[in-house]
Design a protein around this motif. Structure first.
Motif, PDB file in Angstrom:
ATOM      1  N   THR A   1     -21.712   9.136  23.730  1.00 49.61           N
ATOM      2  CA  THR A   1     -21.706   7.890  22.968  1.00 49.61           C
ATOM      3  C   THR A   1     -22.844   7.791  21.970  1.00 49.61           C
ATOM      4  O   THR A   1     -22.689   7.219  20.882  1.00 49.61           O
TER       5      THR A   1
ATOM      6  N   TYR B   1     -25.591  13.488  30.210  1.00 46.25           N
ATOM      7  CA  TYR B   1     -25.666  12.032  30.137  1.00 46.25           C
ATOM      8  C   TYR B   1     -26.053  11.616  28.720  1.00 46.25           C
ATOM      9  O   TYR B   1     -26.792  12.324  28.023  1.00 46.25           O
ATOM     10  N   SER B   2     -25.562  10.435  28.297  1.00 45.36           N
ATOM     11  CA  SER B   2     -25.906   9.887  26.992  1.00 45.36           C
ATOM     12  C   SER B   2     -25.985   8.361  27.085  1.00 45.36           C
ATOM     13  O   SER B   2     -25.212   7.745  27.832  1.00 45.36           O
ATOM     14  N   ARG B   3     -26.897   7.763  26.282  1.00 42.98           N
ATOM     15  CA  ARG B   3     -27.039   6.310  26.288  1.00 42.98           C
ATOM     16  C   ARG B   3     -27.371   5.809  24.887  1.00 42.98           C
ATOM     17  O   ARG B   3     -28.216   6.394  24.188  1.00 42.98           O
TER      18      ARG B   3
ATOM     19  N   ASP C   1     -28.430   2.113  22.847  1.00 37.89           N
ATOM     20  CA  ASP C   1     -28.867   0.722  22.972  1.00 37.89           C
ATOM     21  C   ASP C   1     -28.953   0.088  21.601  1.00 37.89           C
ATOM     22  O   ASP C   1     -29.539   0.668  20.664  1.00 37.89           O
TER      23      ASP C   1
ATOM     24  N   SER D   1     -25.119  -2.201  24.985  1.00 32.67           N
ATOM     25  CA  SER D   1     -25.531  -0.891  25.489  1.00 32.67           C
ATOM     26  C   SER D   1     -24.320  -0.132  26.016  1.00 32.67           C
ATOM     27  O   SER D   1     -23.411  -0.723  26.611  1.00 32.67           O
TER      28      SER D   1
ATOM     29  N   GLN E   1     -23.212   3.700  28.071  1.00 34.70           N
ATOM     30  CA  GLN E   1     -23.636   4.921  28.750  1.00 34.70           C
ATOM     31  C   GLN E   1     -22.424   5.816  28.987  1.00 34.70           C
ATOM     32  O   GLN E   1     -21.283   5.331  29.076  1.00 34.70           O
ATOM     33  N   TYR E   2     -22.696   7.124  29.108  1.00 35.51           N
ATOM     34  CA  TYR E   2     -21.622   8.124  29.157  1.00 35.51           C
ATOM     35  C   TYR E   2     -22.139   9.323  29.957  1.00 35.51           C
ATOM     36  O   TYR E   2     -23.278   9.764  29.762  1.00 35.51           O
ATOM     37  N   ALA E   3     -21.308   9.833  30.863  1.00 34.75           N
ATOM     38  CA  ALA E   3     -21.692  11.018  31.643  1.00 34.75           C
ATOM     39  C   ALA E   3     -20.439  11.773  32.062  1.00 34.75           C
ATOM     40  O   ALA E   3     -19.350  11.182  32.169  1.00 34.75           O
TER      41      ALA E   3
ATOM     42  N   TYR F   1     -19.756   3.296  30.564  1.00 34.48           N
ATOM     43  CA  TYR F   1     -20.325   2.009  30.978  1.00 34.48           C
ATOM     44  C   TYR F   1     -20.630   1.179  29.746  1.00 34.48           C
ATOM     45  O   TYR F   1     -21.163   1.681  28.744  1.00 34.48           O
TER      46      TYR F   1
ATOM     47  N   SER G   1     -17.746  -0.626  34.279  1.00 33.31           N
ATOM     48  CA  SER G   1     -17.727   0.834  34.337  1.00 33.31           C
ATOM     49  C   SER G   1     -16.293   1.343  34.279  1.00 33.31           C
ATOM     50  O   SER G   1     -15.346   0.643  34.664  1.00 33.31           O
TER      51      SER G   1
END
Length: 418
Positions: free
Chosen positions: A171, A346-348, A350, A364, A366-368, A390, A400
């Motif tokens: 993401t 994993y990626s985030r 914000d 925000s 999140q991605y995994a 997420y 989620s």
């Protein structure tokens, strides 16, 4: 229709087929036979044409829900912004939208090599969102230090993308193919310095003020191209890249009066640090990005501009704000053998929301994922992947999404010349 007419149509059809086949063969022969015209360099290099692509099936089960136009990808921005926005949880999905077709050429001339790429896939976006339809990826050409067309933005590092089967990807990754003209003042191997002017574009979130009559005449304008570039230093252990971008975003109030004028502007900018680190056969893929008003360059992000209240000025009670963002990507690709690989990471992303954005605005994501992929023969890939997305809103609502996906990919490639 008489039998004689049917035979006539049949005969004409066969002639057209023979003509088309002959035309294709003649084109290939002409391409090879024209070497003396193109190859004026002292070397014996020949023009090369590479026809390539793959057919790919994606199928799996989504335990949550998301916008139906994005049924086969994990995009936190497309997850529900309130409970059961898209119905009930639990969906089976299947599609072939990742399938791809492309043509590359490399033609030697006295001025250097002309390199081109035309590439399409079947993943519809924009007005074709949710459809299986042809979509242009690359239409780009390069001669020496100059290139033009549509391809990866210099603000992006495509080598950050992991060896995964989920189509959309991390993401928070900078990920954008854009129309551009670029200049490459220096390159050596995989190291290079690139500068480009790119097609501008941005989107706005009018938030809690959406629908107000006063905003009805506000329209965006881009007075200059986006300016981007990167410097990459590469070696046997991987590479490190630093990229930057600057853009000017204007909006004009076509209904402006001396008492009320919502005209404004903002500067968008960003810094992107990325790297690949090679650990024997394995690769670590890293990225950190920070900026304002560059959301459309991100892989999965909302609007570039948000509304801010400005109650102290009755002539301009609303202002536009270039929304700040921070994003991280960290993946590890493990190449166990020629037959098996694994990717995990994993990626985030914000977003610093503006005061005028609504409570359900995206804040925000999140991605995994993790997978194990099998290559029974060269050009064929099979395997499962577990995915997680997420979303969190400005008002604190969060959700989620979990998925299990299985994909089968069959590559093809045919070269002429070279």
């Amino acid at each position: 229709m008489t039998r004689q007419k049917l035979q006539g149509y049949w005969t004409a059809g066969r002639r057209r087929l023979r003509f088309a086949t002959s035309a294709v063969a003649a084109a290939i022969l002409l391409f090879v036979a024209s070497v003396p015209v193109w190859a004026q360099e002292p070397t014996n290099t020949m023009p090369e044409l590479d026809i390539y692509g793959f057919a790919m099936l994606d199928t799996g089960y989504q335990f949550g829900q998301n916008h139906p136009d994005w049924f086969d990808v994990v995009r936190p921005t497309k997850l529900p912004s309130f409970t059961d926005e898209f119905g009930k949880d639990g969906h089976y999905f299947a599609g072939v939208r990742q399938s791809r077709f492309g043509v590359k050429s490399d033609i030697p001339t006295t001025a250097g090599h002309i390199k081109t790429i035309f590439e399409f896939e079947l993943f519809g976006t924009g007005v074709d969102a949710g459809q299986t339809t042809f979509r242009l990826r690359h239409a780009y050409g390069e001669l020496g230090k100059f290139g033009a067309g549509q391809t990866w933005s210099p603000f992006m590092d495509p080598d950050v993308f992991p060896n995964s089967i989920e189509y959309w990807g991390p993401t928070a990754m900078v990920f954008f193919r854009n129309v551009q003209a670029r200049y490459i003042p220096w390159s050596k191997g995989d190291s290079r310095l690139v500068i480009a002017i790119e097609r501008p574009g941005a989107s706005s979130d009018q938030g809690v003020y959406a629908g107000r009559v006063e905003l009805g005449g506000v329209t965006g304008r881009f007075p200059a191209p986006d300016i981007s570039g990167h410097y990459r230093l590469a070696g046997s252990k991987g590479h490190i890249q630093i990229a930057g971008i600057y853009r000017r975003i204007n909006w004009d109030d076509l209904n402006a009066t001396p008492a009320l004028d919502l005209t404004g502007s903002a500067n968008g900018w960003g810094i992107n640090l990325s790297s690949n680190i090679k650990l024997a056969k394995h690769v670590v893929r890293l990225q950190y990005v920070h900026g304002e008003g560059i959301q459309n360059y991100m892989n999965d992000a909302p609007a570039d501009i948000g509304v801010e209240a400005n109650p102290s000025n009755p002539t301009q009670p609303l202002l536009g704000k270039a929304l700040p963002l921070d994003g991280v990507v960290a993946f590890l690709d493990l190449n166990w053998s020629e037959k098996f690989t694994t990717s995990v990471g994993y990626s985030r992303l914000d977003i610093d929301n503006s005061s005028g954005q609504a409570g359900d605005a995206f804040k925000s994501g999140q991605y995994a994922l993790g997978n194990i992929l099998y290559y029974p023969v060269k050009g064929v890939m099979l395997g499962p992947e577990v995915q997680w997305g997420y979303r969190e809103n400005k008002n604190g609502f969060n959700v989620s999404d979990y998925r299990i996906q299985f994909s089968a990919k069959y590559n093809f490639s045919f070269k002429v010349g070279g």
